[in-house]
Design an enzyme around this catalytic site. Sequence first.
Site, mmCIF file in Angstrom:
data_model
loop_
_atom_site.group_PDB
_atom_site.id
_atom_site.type_symbol
_atom_site.label_atom_id
_atom_site.label_comp_id
_atom_site.label_asym_id
_atom_site.label_seq_id
_atom_site.Cartn_x
_atom_site.Cartn_y
_atom_site.Cartn_z
ATOM 1 N N GLY A 120 -0.360 1.085 9.869
ATOM 2 C CA GLY A 120 0.392 0.808 11.092
ATOM 3 C C GLY A 120 -0.428 0.356 12.291
ATOM 4 C CG PHE A 146 -5.240 6.305 10.867
ATOM 5 C CD1 PHE A 146 -4.764 7.577 10.551
ATOM 6 C CD2 PHE A 146 -6.496 6.195 11.448
ATOM 7 C CE1 PHE A 146 -5.524 8.704 10.813
ATOM 8 C CE2 PHE A 146 -7.270 7.321 11.713
ATOM 9 C CZ PHE A 146 -6.776 8.575 11.399
ATOM 10 C CB SER A 199 -0.879 0.020 1.247
ATOM 11 O OG SER A 199 -1.394 1.340 1.412
ATOM 12 C CG HIS A 206 -3.930 -1.628 -1.396
ATOM 13 N ND1 HIS A 206 -5.043 -2.396 -1.679
ATOM 14 C CD2 HIS A 206 -4.256 -0.888 -0.311
ATOM 15 C CE1 HIS A 206 -6.000 -2.131 -0.802
ATOM 16 N NE2 HIS A 206 -5.555 -1.206 0.045
ATOM 17 N N GLY A 245 1.306 -2.293 4.108
ATOM 18 C CA GLY A 245 1.730 -0.897 4.028
ATOM 19 C C GLY A 245 2.968 -0.674 4.862
ATOM 20 C CB SER A 246 3.413 0.140 8.445
ATOM 21 O OG SER A 246 2.602 -0.906 8.921
ATOM 22 C CG MET A 302 -8.186 6.912 3.432
ATOM 23 S SD MET A 302 -7.297 6.811 4.986
ATOM 24 C CE MET A 302 -6.425 5.256 4.767
ATOM 25 C CG ASP A 336 -6.277 -3.115 3.482
ATOM 26 O OD1 ASP A 336 -5.185 -2.868 4.017
ATOM 27 O OD2 ASP A 336 -6.905 -2.291 2.779
ATOM 28 N N GLY A 337 -4.733 -4.740 6.462
ATOM 29 C CA GLY A 337 -4.520 -4.164 7.788
ATOM 30 C C GLY A 337 -3.724 -5.070 8.704
ATOM 31 C CG HIS A 387 -9.289 0.030 0.147
ATOM 32 N ND1 HIS A 387 -8.636 -0.220 1.344
ATOM 33 C CD2 HIS A 387 -10.617 -0.042 0.424
ATOM 34 C CE1 HIS A 387 -9.526 -0.441 2.292
ATOM 35 N NE2 HIS A 387 -10.737 -0.324 1.778
ATOM 36 C CG ASP A 409 -5.024 2.192 1.448
ATOM 37 O OD1 ASP A 409 -6.013 1.441 1.308
ATOM 38 O OD2 ASP A 409 -3.911 1.797 1.834
ATOM 39 C CG MET A 426 -11.077 2.913 2.973
ATOM 40 S SD MET A 426 -9.480 2.844 3.783
ATOM 41 C CE MET A 426 -8.426 3.102 2.370
ATOM 42 C CG MET A 430 -11.616 -3.158 5.698
ATOM 43 S SD MET A 430 -10.177 -2.766 4.700
ATOM 44 C CE MET A 430 -9.155 -1.844 5.849
HETATM 45 C C1 DX5 Z 1 -6.136 1.039 6.179
HETATM 46 C C2 DX5 Z 1 -5.760 0.858 4.732
HETATM 47 C C3 DX5 Z 1 -4.667 -0.119 4.550
HETATM 48 C C4 DX5 Z 1 -3.374 0.292 5.174
HETATM 49 C C5 DX5 Z 1 -2.702 -0.934 5.689
HETATM 50 O O1 DX5 Z 1 -7.131 1.974 6.286
HETATM 51 O O2 DX5 Z 1 -6.850 0.410 3.973
HETATM 52 O O3 DX5 Z 1 -4.471 -0.466 3.190
HETATM 53 O O4 DX5 Z 1 -2.512 0.953 4.323
HETATM 54 O O5 DX5 Z 1 -1.589 -0.523 6.392
HETATM 55 P P1 DX5 Z 1 -0.735 -1.500 7.302
HETATM 56 O O6 DX5 Z 1 -0.222 -2.587 6.398
HETATM 57 O O7 DX5 Z 1 0.315 -0.619 7.824
HETATM 58 O O8 DX5 Z 1 -1.669 -2.031 8.347
HETATM 59 ZN ZN ZN Z 2 -6.421 -0.490 1.852
#
Ligand code: DX5
Ligand code: ZN
Length: 218
Positions: free
Chosen positions: A144, A142, A7, A32, A196-197, A36, A174-175, A65, A34, A67, A136
């Site tokens: 991390g 967010f 992500s 990916h 992501g992180s 928002m 995801d997450g 994605h 994100d 959101m 999810m």
């Molecule tokens: C959360 C996002 C994720 C996010 C995952 O709202 O939809 O895609 O980037 O991040 P990590 O892998 O750090 O949990």
């Molecule tokens: Zn996502």
Amino acid sequence: MLKIAPSILSADFANLGAEIERIQAAGADLIHVDVMDGHFVPNITIGPLVVSAIKPKAKLPIDVHLMISEPDRYLDAFKDAGADIITVHAEAVHHLHRTLSYIRSLGVKAGVALNPSTPESAVDYVLEQVDMIVVMTVNPGFGGQSYIHAMDEKIKRIRQKIDEKGLQIDIEVDGGVNEKTISRIIEAGANVVVAGSAFFGSQDPNAFVQSLRRHERP
Ligand code: DX5
Ligand code: ZN
């Protein structure tokens, strides 16, 4: 076959082009993105403009994605920007069947995401309209955050539904995906993971991708 979707939420936005190349060089499968809106989720990120900016560099499919509230208003814009998969949240649309059918009519794969508190039955009557179900495993908004363990059961139940009907639908988690949580996620039946992180925080993204793949089902 496990698909890995880094992500860009955790990427260095001042060097996004190089970050896309980092994802591709690491042997990932999807990019990916994100999106928002500060309404459906508390955070604000990016829009179609950024998707069109990364498109020329993207050799991998772009997994968008959304959101956002009222995602129907932006489906054309994300398709035109170069999205290959568009995921909407079941909680954000009134007519999920119609929205997913519309995404497919654009020639784009259709995904539906479920917040942690949304039961898997939300997808029961759209299984024929969907290419990917996104479970999810954190409350969206967010990067991390920590993986919510109660979601293992939801992944398993969705996998069971899909297999019983003999459908080809991806399950993306995801997450909170990392080297510690990956085995339970794959065990539960997911075949696509967002990172992501853990990806962007890794010293060696190549080794990170390989370490996730080691948990792949034989
Ligand atoms: C959360 C996002 C994720 C996010 C995952 O709202 O939809 O895609 O980037 O991040 P990590 O892998 O750090 O949990
Ligand atoms: Zn996502």
